[in-house]
Design a protein around this motif. Sequence first.
Motif, mmCIF file in Angstrom:
data_model
loop_
_atom_site.group_PDB
_atom_site.id
_atom_site.type_symbol
_atom_site.label_atom_id
_atom_site.label_comp_id
_atom_site.label_asym_id
_atom_site.label_seq_id
_atom_site.Cartn_x
_atom_site.Cartn_y
_atom_site.Cartn_z
ATOM 1 N N PRO A 1 0.795 -1.221 0.000
ATOM 2 C CA PRO A 1 0.000 0.000 0.000
ATOM 3 C C PRO A 1 0.833 1.280 0.000
ATOM 4 O O PRO A 1 0.367 2.328 -0.390
ATOM 5 C CB PRO A 1 -0.843 -0.104 1.266
ATOM 6 C CG PRO A 1 -0.130 -1.084 2.115
ATOM 7 C CD PRO A 1 0.617 -2.012 1.205
ATOM 8 N N ALA A 2 2.080 1.191 0.429
ATOM 9 C CA ALA A 2 2.946 2.376 0.448
ATOM 10 C C ALA A 2 4.400 1.911 0.469
ATOM 11 O O ALA A 2 4.698 0.821 0.958
ATOM 12 C CB ALA A 2 2.656 3.225 1.682
ATOM 13 N N PRO A 3 5.279 2.744 -0.052
ATOM 14 C CA PRO A 3 6.702 2.386 -0.006
ATOM 15 C C PRO A 3 7.243 2.498 1.417
ATOM 16 O O PRO A 3 6.627 3.122 2.278
ATOM 17 C CB PRO A 3 7.352 3.426 -0.918
ATOM 18 C CG PRO A 3 6.423 4.595 -0.868
ATOM 19 C CD PRO A 3 5.044 4.024 -0.693
ATOM 20 N N ASP A 4 8.376 1.892 1.655
ATOM 21 C CA ASP A 4 9.051 2.020 2.944
ATOM 22 C C ASP A 4 9.463 3.481 3.109
ATOM 23 O O ASP A 4 10.123 4.052 2.250
ATOM 24 C CB ASP A 4 10.275 1.099 2.968
ATOM 25 C CG ASP A 4 10.892 0.997 4.347
ATOM 26 O OD1 ASP A 4 11.195 2.041 4.960
ATOM 27 O OD2 ASP A 4 11.083 -0.131 4.817
ATOM 28 N N TRP A 5 9.028 4.081 4.190
ATOM 29 C CA TRP A 5 9.261 5.497 4.450
ATOM 30 C C TRP A 5 10.750 5.855 4.350
ATOM 31 O O TRP A 5 11.119 6.899 3.822
ATOM 32 C CB TRP A 5 8.713 5.829 5.832
ATOM 33 C CG TRP A 5 9.049 7.195 6.324
ATOM 34 C CD1 TRP A 5 9.837 7.501 7.391
ATOM 35 C CD2 TRP A 5 8.593 8.431 5.794
ATOM 36 N NE1 TRP A 5 9.897 8.852 7.541
ATOM 37 C CE2 TRP A 5 9.139 9.448 6.571
ATOM 38 C CE3 TRP A 5 7.783 8.777 4.722
ATOM 39 C CZ2 TRP A 5 8.899 10.801 6.320
ATOM 40 C CZ3 TRP A 5 7.549 10.119 4.476
ATOM 41 C CH2 TRP A 5 8.099 11.105 5.266
#
Length: 125
Positions: A51-55
């Motif tokens: 759902p989202a890239p690694d911050w």
Amino acid sequence: MTSEDEPTFVLDVAASRLRAAQRGDLPLSEVCDAEALGRFLALTMFWTGQPAPDWRTLQWGFDPSIHKLVPLGAGMRWSEAEPLPEALLDDPAVQTAYVRALGELAEPAYLERLRDEVGEELMQQ
């Protein structure tokens, strides 16, 4: 301040504003281009299933025409992923852009065009 100091100053201000958004002190759409981020998040979901890239691996650029950050890419996930801070994804403008981009990516015409451009690699991906 000289003109050669200006790029560093602008990047320092942008980084400071991004930290403020991460803390929830500013909406993310005031710091970055919500449409570009929504599309980036949708493409991340489309190609990686995440759902989202690694911050920690997210890379930003600064668009001087709009005075906002734009996502450029993300590196490989660490063994223990650290997703985007919740405060960043709480912005209605980013959420709307994300949903709109997911809808575009799910259109049969988009998938057909992608299949034509990428061919068999699409199925492997």
